[in-house]
Design a protein around this motif. Structure first.
Motif, PDB file in Angstrom:
ATOM      1  N   UNK A  94       0.864  -1.185   0.000  1.00 12.76           N
ATOM      2  CA  UNK A  94       0.000   0.000   0.000  1.00 12.76           C
ATOM      3  C   UNK A  94       0.897   1.231   0.000  1.00 12.76           C
ATOM      4  N   UNK A  95       0.810   2.022  -1.027  1.00 12.23           N
ATOM      5  CA  UNK A  95       1.675   3.209  -1.139  1.00 12.23           C
ATOM      6  C   UNK A  95       3.141   2.861  -0.878  1.00 12.23           C
ATOM      7  N   UNK A  96       3.594   1.843  -1.495  1.00  5.35           N
ATOM      8  CA  UNK A  96       4.993   1.397  -1.401  1.00  5.35           C
ATOM      9  C   UNK A  96       5.361   0.859  -0.008  1.00  5.35           C
TER      10      UNK A  96
END
Lengths: 223, 413
Positions: free
Chosen positions: A14-16
């Motif tokens: 999630x988001x890197x």
């Protein structure tokens, strides 16, 4: 054993940022067993179900399904196993809105290459088993939520899979309908000697489980 | 056999599902059909319009001036001679007999061309004359626009003047005019003629100098029995190649040259220019169609990620999903292209039945009607292009979703 899972790890991104879903889960499931994967939201039960259904790619650990090491089999073979050996039931039914109930059940049998006569027989039997033969020409939008889930059950059962995997099959239904769906699943499991694995935290499902595998934060709690 | 039947059955189901999916989002399907339809109709009409212009150019060139082509002595057109008449055809009767026996030939038109001075007694204007067989030419050169009087026909002392030349000399049909020219022997000669009519071709520089007189008068004026060229009228436009081969074999000293070469600057260059322009516009239309369809189809497919995930979960490969989506694209492409072509055809037989009035083209002085000429081959090609566009747009939109992980597809909302 139909499944042998060892030390399964799985994480989403999630988001890197990695979000662990499973952190070393091991599990064995016998043929014909009725198992419920239970736990609160985010415990990893749906992820485990997806791994058992060969839907998610293996990241770490091992699953043997029908004696085959899942990580080692080709994409074609995985498709074949999903097509022939695994039946899916989803919380939101996942029926084709443009096909009738009968056609929804028949579609995956065609993909399996089942000959026409046999296919027609199976469709009729499956829809009769869930009490919807008289509604076979109705499209999903013309059916209630419970009826749609019954079509989904019939569709999974008609494939005559070795395993039926159901993800929160009662979550979108009222209690009475949920109970009916569970009864149908039990009946189909007995009839076809299929293994039934359900991911759910619905107490009504847990009540009827042959065995419960509890998860929390991606780890087994107890069984 | 059973396997084949099952495969066909499966393909039929894919098409059935694809066809039904078109009714899931009627507005979007309509938008795609409209895009493909309008694109196909535009291509079809534009191609027909260009064909109409090219055909009109060709008709003008053939039936106003050159015929389907002309025969000259070998090397005559490529060389500038001090005394060109020495290189004219000296056995015309023999050549005419052989030409008339050829199966492709309908009519022949002997000609001589010369420069002359025209005078009405007070005004002298130089002109470019052509000696023609008036009777024969009046039946073939039908697109020469005679605005006053009549075509040159059987009159022995008639002269047909270009609009600009007639204006300069202030002549009207029925007036007398003297034509002065050098004979082939170098002496000055003249004939008195009566204006039978005034014509224009739409090309100002030609209409300002051109005039026509009977070939007998021209030969008398130039004092020669030879003819400079023989224009050929064929039974059908497509017979030139066959005629050309036959003529080259028959006449060792003569060369046939088609009107497209004789009129290269006007006709062939126009055709090449229009084709090139059409290629660019076709590319622009196709790009707009592809982008338009991509936009609509991509939105539609992205909203069906869960369904695609379900298909994949139940054993369909990425390729199976891609084929299903392409089948939908193909159905929309086929239906849209058919609607577009049908609509264009209907429009052409209704609204554009009389053609489209166009302003004067470069180098021309008159307006002209262009008929949109549609044919089956263009319809088939347009149908193919419209359908392929839809398939390409669908492929671009479907590729990413078909390749999406099953879990990701099922989790999407």
């Amino acid at each position: 054993m139909i499944y042998r899972a060892r030390d399964l790890h799985f994480q989403y991104w999630l988001d890197r940022h990695p979000v662990p879903a499973l952190r070393g889960v091991s599990l064995e499931i016998a043929e014909g067993e009725s198992l419920v994967l239970s736990g609160p939201s985010g415990s990893g039960k749906s992820t485990l179900l997806s791994l058992l259904g060969l839907i998610e790619p293996m990241q770490a650990g091992s699953i043997r399904f029908l004696g085959e090491e899942v990580a080692a089999i080709s994409e074609d073979r995985r498709n074949g196993l999903r097509r022939h050996e695994i039946g899916f039931i989803f919380q939101n039914f996942q029926l084709f809105p443009t096909l009738s109930a009968e056609e929804n059940v028949e579609y995956f049998l065609i993909r399996q290459g089942i000959p026409t006569l046999e296919r027609k027989k199976r469709v009729k039997h499956a829809l009769e088993s869930v009490g919807l033969w008289n509604r076979r020409h109705h499209r999903p939008l013309e059916l209630s939520g419970g009826q749609r889930q019954r079509v989904a059950v019939a569709r999974a059962a008609a494939k005559r899979p070795k395993v039926i995997l159901a993800d929160e099959p009662t979550a979108s239904l009222d209690q009475q309908t949920g109970r009916e769906i569970l009864s149908m699943l039990d009946a189909l499991r007995s009839e076809h000697r299929a293994t039934l694995v359900i991911a759910s935290h619905d107490p009504m499902v847990l009540e009827r489980a042959g065995r419960i595998y509890r998860l929390a934060d991606g780890l087994e709690v107890n069984s | 056999m059973r396997k084949l039947t099952e495969r066909l059955w499966r393909a039929a189901w894919v098409m059935k599902l694809a066809a039904r999916n078109l009714f899931r989002q009627p507005r979007r399907t309509f938008a795609v059909l409209l895009t493909v339809g309008l694109g196909s109709a535009s291509l079809f009409l534009f191609q027909g319009f260009n064909t109409g212009i090219m055909n009109q150019y060709r008709e003008n060139s053939i039936h106003a001036r050159y015929g389907h082509g002309q025969l000259h002595t070998r090397g005559y057109l490529e060389t500038v001679f001090e005394k060109p008449w020495e290189h004219w055809i000296d056995n015309y009767d023999e050549v005419a007999g052989a030409l008339r026996a050829m199966p492709e030939v309908k009519q022949i038109f002997p000609r001589v061309e010369f420069f002359a001075l025209l005078t009405n007694g007070s005004i002298n204007v130089s002109g470019h004359g052509t000696g023609v067989d008036g009777v024969e030419e009046s039946t073939f050169f039908t697109t020469l626009n005679v605005e006053e009087g009549n075509m040159l026909s059987s009159e022995e002392d008639g002269i047909l003047l270009g609009r600009g030349l007639a204006n300069a000399l202030k002549l009207n049909p029925g007036d007398r005019v003297t034509v002065l020219a050098n004979t082939v022997h170098g002496s000055l000669n003249g004939v008195d003629l009566t204006v039978t009519g005034i014509f224009h071709t739409g090309k100002k520089e030609f209409d300002d100098v051109a005039f026509r007189i009977p070939i007998a008068q021209a030969r008398k004026l130039l004092d020669t029995e030879r003819v400079e060229s023989v224009a050929i009228g064929l039974k059908e436009d497509g017979l030139w190649d066959s005629f050309s081969r036959r003529a080259a074999a028959e006449f060792s000293t003569l060369t046939p040259t088609s009107f497209a070469v004789l009129d290269k600057v006007y006709y062939q260059n126009s055709v090449d220019w229009l084709k090139s322009q059409f290629g660019i516009i076709r590319l622009i239309i196709l790009s707009i169609v592809v982008l338009g369809i991509f936009n609509v189809v991509a939105t539609s497919i992205f909203e069906r990620k869960m369904e695609i995930g379900n298909l994949r979960a139940n054993g369909d490969s990425s390729m199976d999903v891609l084929l299903l989506l392409l089948a939908e694209g193909a159905v929309m492409g086929v239906v849209g292209a058919l609607l577009g072509i049908g609509g264009a055809w209907a429009l052409n037989t209704g609204l554009f039945a009389d053609g489209i009035l166009m302003p004067p083209a470069p180098g021309l002085t008159r307006q002209f009607h262009v008929r949109i000429e549609l044919d089956v081959l263009t319809a088939v090609l347009t149908f193919g292009l419209g359908s392929v566009c839809c398939l390409v747009a669908t492929l671009l939109a479907a590729w990413r979703v078909a390749k999406l992980g099953i879990g990701d597809a099922l989790r999407s909302i």
